[in-house]
Scaffold this motif. Structure first.
Motif, PDB file in Angstrom:
ATOM      1  N   LEU A  70      -0.480  -1.330  -1.925  1.00 34.29           N
ATOM      2  CA  LEU A  70       0.792  -1.005  -2.567  1.00 34.29           C
ATOM      3  C   LEU A  70       1.111   0.451  -2.271  1.00 34.29           C
ATOM      4  N   LEU A  71       2.140   0.682  -1.471  1.00 33.65           N
ATOM      5  CA  LEU A  71       2.574   2.035  -1.140  1.00 33.65           C
ATOM      6  C   LEU A  71       3.752   2.403  -2.026  1.00 33.65           C
ATOM      7  N   ASN A  72       3.686   3.591  -2.624  1.00 35.98           N
ATOM      8  CA  ASN A  72       4.758   4.056  -3.502  1.00 35.98           C
ATOM      9  C   ASN A  72       4.928   5.551  -3.294  1.00 35.98           C
ATOM     10  N   GLY A  73       5.720   5.914  -2.305  1.00 37.87           N
ATOM     11  CA  GLY A  73       5.893   7.325  -1.980  1.00 37.87           C
ATOM     12  C   GLY A  73       4.606   7.899  -1.413  1.00 37.87           C
ATOM     13  N   THR A  74       4.079   8.921  -2.069  1.00 38.33           N
ATOM     14  CA  THR A  74       2.858   9.554  -1.569  1.00 38.33           C
ATOM     15  C   THR A  74       1.588   8.896  -2.106  1.00 38.33           C
ATOM     16  N   THR A  75       1.719   7.878  -2.944  1.00 35.79           N
ATOM     17  CA  THR A  75       0.537   7.231  -3.505  1.00 35.79           C
ATOM     18  C   THR A  75       0.328   5.855  -2.890  1.00 35.79           C
ATOM     19  N   GLY A  76      -0.902   5.380  -2.969  1.00 38.70           N
ATOM     20  CA  GLY A  76      -1.231   4.046  -2.491  1.00 38.70           C
ATOM     21  C   GLY A  76      -2.353   3.457  -3.315  1.00 38.70           C
ATOM     22  N   GLN A  77      -2.317   2.150  -3.495  1.00 43.72           N
ATOM     23  CA  GLN A  77      -3.393   1.421  -4.167  1.00 43.72           C
ATOM     24  C   GLN A  77      -3.828   0.268  -3.275  1.00 43.72           C
ATOM     25  N   VAL A  78      -5.115   0.227  -2.970  1.00 38.42           N
ATOM     26  CA  VAL A  78      -5.704  -0.800  -2.127  1.00 38.42           C
ATOM     27  C   VAL A  78      -6.520  -1.743  -2.999  1.00 38.42           C
ATOM     28  N   VAL A  79      -6.409  -3.033  -2.758  1.00 40.42           N
ATOM     29  CA  VAL A  79      -7.247  -4.021  -3.435  1.00 40.42           C
ATOM     30  C   VAL A  79      -7.813  -4.961  -2.379  1.00 40.42           C
TER      31      VAL A  79
END
Length: 469
Positions: free
Chosen positions: A420-429
């Motif tokens: 999940l990319l949201n601007g400068t952040t990301g969450q990987v699962v």
């Protein structure tokens, strides 16, 4: 609200999830730390309620209103929080105290009860007496309050303890035996205790071995507290996570820190962006973490990613030699999107993963690398940097962003990776089990790619999805 999200205090009440948080305004003229509040039912749409627990005045014990908890007792709500004032203390530092506020049932309206404030018990350091968490082990049992504390005597980096007090009325508290004494950390911040089925959980954040949120499991609310095989919630970039049960599901909410100077080379800062993961329970009590289904469903505009080989790779994954690096690139993806990759990985494969924010030739990228030989997932960047002008003067002795790695089972066969990319952040699962959150400022041209090193895989599907509204 204008500012950054610090520690989040989640509370399920009246059909909504109320997310109280420490509001870090990063002002040149600090006026204390208040609690602000947003609420949601799905972690997609939020209602902003503004500041609900204002900071105390310049001389008050709660000039800074730090982390705590919110509970319901009948029709009344209770808010426990840490009071701190940098102007109050001694040569060892400023004191921390437990403060109390009440509400008649409206989570946005609170009345402070300063007469109920109390400091550290004898034998504990008064500068570390914070993050009160209140719970019951069963209906009708005495209330328990646990804190991040430190013994007054003991090795400085190993005297952290989860202190405990008990009460029958939420006003008068009696010191009890500590809940946990690991003899391992400076302290255990933001303690959180809950029961799930036959297991009890103690969640805490530590800044000794690493800046991570960890957890322990037990069959009894008093322990003994055991470390599961994967005892971390996420990596360095998902800190101070606390959990909440809502409609039979459990969510962990933390924050993704910013970096100084908005630079990938800058040190991590306190506070940043709110982030959420949903926990699932495995048979041995270990927790698996995934993106909430509602968040994934919000990215409903799905497109297949078309890949083209680069640097002499085979036309498609799975058709080339097994002893080389091969990569395939697609078009740039939006800065806010959900990427989903499904692959079948052959036995013996050394590494595979995704290229994020890649240049058109794949030479520069944010690298999400999964390593079956080590059973871990890491975040890397290429190039990592230079130490001088010569071709050998590269930061090749840095294997990846050291703080951004997670143990991750990667047997041969099918794996599903979501980003999940949201601007400068990301969450990987990975496989709805292992999460790795990150922040990346230098995003290059933004191409999306797939790679494999010393092995082979078959691509089942690669999609990018954007929100439909």
């Amino acid at each position: 609200m204008s500012g950054y999200v610090g520690d989040v205090i989640p509370f399920s009440y009246d059909g909504r999830i109320w997310l109280f948080y420490l509001l870090d305004e990063r002002s040149d003229d600090p006026t204390g730390m208040p609690w602000a509040l947003v609420s949601t039912t799905d972690f997609v749409q939020y209602t902003d309620h503004g500041v609900v627990l204002p900071a105390g005045d310049r001389d008050a014990v709660d000039f800074d209103c730090y982390t705590g908890c919110v509970i319901a007792d009948g029709s009344q709500l209770h808010l426990f929080y840490t009071g701190h004032n940098p102007r109050r203390g001694d040569a060892a530092g400023s004191f921390q105290v437990v403060c109390h506020a009440v509400s008649d049932g409206d989570p946005t309206r609170w009345t402070k009860r300063p007469e109920l404030t109390f400091g550290a018990a004898a034998g504990y350091v008064p500068q570390d007496w914070r993050d009160p968490f209140v719970y019951r082990t069963a209906p009708g049992e005495p209330w328990q309050l646990v804190l991040a504390a430190r013994y007054a005597d003991g090795p400085d980096r190993r005297c952290g303890v989860v202190a405990r007090l008990t009460s029958t009325d939420l006003e008068k508290w009696t010191i009890a035996e500590p809940l946990w004494e690991p003899h391992r950390f400076i302290t255990q911040e933001c303690p959180d205790v809950f029961q799930w089925g036959d297991w009890w959980y103690l969640v805490y954040s530590e800044f000794s071995d690493a800046f991570q949120t960890r957890y322990r499991v037990a069959r009894h609310p008093d322990g003994p507290w055991l470390a599961p095989g994967r005892d971390t919630v996420d990596g360095r970039a998902f800190y101070a996570a606390k959990s909440v049960e809502h409609d039979g599901r459990r969510f962990f909410i933390g924050w993704i820190p910013t970096k100084q100077g908005d630079s990938d080379d800058g040190p991590w800062q306190w506070a940043g962006d709110l982030a959420v993961l949903e926990a699932h329970q495995e048979g041995d009590g270990t927790l698996a973490f995934a993106l909430p289904a509602e968040v994934r469903a919000a990215y409903s505009d799905v497109q297949q990613v078309k890949l083209s080989p680069v640097d002499g790779a085979a036309a498609e994954p799975g058709q080339g030699a097994l002893d080389r690096y091969a990569a395939w690139l697609g078009d740039p993806v939006p800065e806010r999107c959900l990427i989903s990759l499904t692959v079948d990985v052959d036995a013996g494969t050394q590494a595979f993963g995704l290229l994020l924010h890649a240049t058109a030739n794949g030479e520069e990228a944010t690298v999400l690398r999964l390593e079956p030989q080590r059973d871990r997932v890491v975040l890397d960047s290429w190039p990592r940097g230079r130490t001088g002008p010569a071709q050998w003067q590269v930061e090749g002795d840095v294997p990846h962003v050291v703080e951004l790695e997670r143990p991750c089972p990667l047997p041969p066969g099918r794996h599903v990776i979501q980003v999940l990319l949201n601007g400068t952040t990301g969450q990987v699962v990975v496989d709805n089990r292992v999460a790795l959150t990150f922040r990346r400022y230098d995003q290059g041209d933004g191409h999306l790619g797939l790679f494999v090193t010393d092995g082979s895989l078959n691509l089942v599907e690669l999609t990018q999805s954007t929100a439909s509204c």
